[in-house]
Scaffold this motif. Structure first.
Motif, mmCIF file in Angstrom:
data_model
loop_
_atom_site.group_PDB
_atom_site.id
_atom_site.type_symbol
_atom_site.label_atom_id
_atom_site.label_comp_id
_atom_site.label_asym_id
_atom_site.label_seq_id
_atom_site.Cartn_x
_atom_site.Cartn_y
_atom_site.Cartn_z
ATOM 1 N N GLU A 1 0.835 -1.208 0.000
ATOM 2 C CA GLU A 1 0.000 0.000 0.000
ATOM 3 C C GLU A 1 0.868 1.256 0.000
ATOM 4 N N ALA A 2 1.881 1.268 0.850
ATOM 5 C CA ALA A 2 2.771 2.430 0.913
ATOM 6 C C ALA A 2 3.500 2.635 -0.410
ATOM 7 N N ALA A 3 3.931 1.549 -1.039
ATOM 8 C CA ALA A 3 4.623 1.653 -2.324
ATOM 9 C C ALA A 3 3.678 2.175 -3.406
ATOM 10 N N ALA A 4 2.438 1.691 -3.412
ATOM 11 C CA ALA A 4 1.460 2.154 -4.403
ATOM 12 C C ALA A 4 1.159 3.635 -4.205
ATOM 13 N N VAL A 5 1.006 4.052 -2.958
ATOM 14 C CA VAL A 5 0.762 5.469 -2.656
ATOM 15 C C VAL A 5 1.932 6.309 -3.156
ATOM 16 N N LYS A 6 3.133 5.850 -2.897
ATOM 17 C CA LYS A 6 4.327 6.593 -3.334
ATOM 18 C C LYS A 6 4.420 6.641 -4.850
ATOM 19 N N LEU A 7 4.255 5.489 -5.504
ATOM 20 C CA LEU A 7 4.354 5.447 -6.966
ATOM 21 C C LEU A 7 3.306 6.340 -7.622
ATOM 22 N N LEU A 8 2.070 6.249 -7.179
ATOM 23 C CA LEU A 8 1.016 7.058 -7.785
ATOM 24 C C LEU A 8 1.159 8.532 -7.419
ATOM 25 N N GLY A 9 1.568 8.815 -6.198
ATOM 26 C CA GLY A 9 1.760 10.202 -5.789
ATOM 27 C C GLY A 9 2.927 10.871 -6.484
ATOM 28 N N ASP A 10 3.960 10.087 -6.797
ATOM 29 C CA ASP A 10 5.145 10.626 -7.478
ATOM 30 C C ASP A 10 5.024 10.613 -9.003
ATOM 31 N N TRP A 11 4.013 9.966 -9.525
ATOM 32 C CA TRP A 11 3.801 9.860 -10.964
ATOM 33 C C TRP A 11 3.719 11.269 -11.545
ATOM 34 N N ASP A 12 4.504 11.540 -12.570
ATOM 35 C CA ASP A 12 4.580 12.878 -13.162
ATOM 36 C C ASP A 12 3.208 13.445 -13.512
ATOM 37 N N VAL A 13 2.377 12.643 -14.134
ATOM 38 C CA VAL A 13 1.059 13.113 -14.548
ATOM 39 C C VAL A 13 0.223 13.494 -13.328
ATOM 40 N N MET A 14 0.319 12.688 -12.273
ATOM 41 C CA MET A 14 -0.436 12.987 -11.055
ATOM 42 C C MET A 14 0.048 14.294 -10.428
ATOM 43 N N ARG A 15 1.361 14.463 -10.367
ATOM 44 C CA ARG A 15 1.896 15.702 -9.784
ATOM 45 C C ARG A 15 1.441 16.918 -10.577
ATOM 46 N N MET A 16 1.481 16.815 -11.916
ATOM 47 C CA MET A 16 1.038 17.938 -12.750
ATOM 48 C C MET A 16 -0.446 18.211 -12.556
ATOM 49 N N ALA A 17 -1.244 17.148 -12.475
ATOM 50 C CA ALA A 17 -2.688 17.307 -12.318
ATOM 51 C C ALA A 17 -3.024 17.986 -10.995
ATOM 52 N N VAL A 18 -2.334 17.593 -9.937
ATOM 53 C CA VAL A 18 -2.606 18.184 -8.623
ATOM 54 C C VAL A 18 -2.090 19.612 -8.562
ATOM 55 N N SER A 19 -0.840 19.822 -8.962
ATOM 56 C CA SER A 19 -0.283 21.177 -8.865
ATOM 57 C C SER A 19 -0.947 22.138 -9.848
ATOM 58 N N GLY A 20 -1.439 21.595 -10.971
ATOM 59 C CA GLY A 20 -2.106 22.433 -11.962
ATOM 60 C C GLY A 20 -3.583 22.629 -11.701
ATOM 61 N N GLY A 21 -4.106 21.962 -10.680
ATOM 62 C CA GLY A 21 -5.523 22.118 -10.348
ATOM 63 C C GLY A 21 -6.447 21.642 -11.451
#
Length: 148
Positions: A6-26
């Motif tokens: 679970e921790a690895a999945a959270v880290k992988l998905l949270g660090d995923w470039d697309v996810m970071r852009m989606a969150v930071s870009g609103g």
């Protein structure tokens, strides 16, 4: 080993470039951090269901889930294969954990976080999800104004 997965999945998905852009870009219609947490929660629920099965998990199914969910939650139409690398890693780590192999999950988390995940019960997961800097948008606007 499930808490470590679970921790690895959270880290992988949270660090995923697309996810970071989606969150930071609103990109979402609502709170992007909430949408990220919900996507991760849904992904973990899917993996949890598959953990009860003896059949393998196809990375293309995970990729399709990520593409569909990113579209639904973040209004993001991903290009083909955008989610394939994170999906492959997730499935590889998942398969290893199902077979009591810790190589991949230790690689993703590092030994300290792996040990922490294994020794801690529910509630530790969100500490692995990167949080958006509340001042980042204001700083970005200041930088843009300075360059104009």
């Amino acid at each position: 080993l499930w808490p470590a997965f679970e921790a690895a999945a959270v880290k992988l998905l949270g660090d995923w470039d697309v996810m970071r852009m989606a969150v930071s870009g609103g990109w979402s219609d609502g709170d992007p951090a909430f949408e990220r947490a919900k996507l991760i929660d849904d992904a973990l629920a899917n993996f949890s269901q598959r953990a009860k099965s003896t059949s393998g998990l196809d990375p293309r199914d995970v990729e399709m889930f990520l593409e569909t969910t990113m579209s639904d939650r973040f209004n993001a139409d991903l290009e083909q294969n955008t989610a394939s690398s994170v999906a492959r890693v997730l499935v590889k780590v998942f398969d290893e954990v199902r077979n009591n192999v810790t190589t991949g999950v230790r690689h993703v988390l590092g030994d300290v976080a792996f040990d922490h995940a294994q020794s801690t019960q529910a509630g530790f997961l969100m500490e692995f999800v990167p949080q958006a800097d509340p001042n980042a948008e204001a700083q970005q606007q200041q930088q843009q104004q300075q360059h104009q």
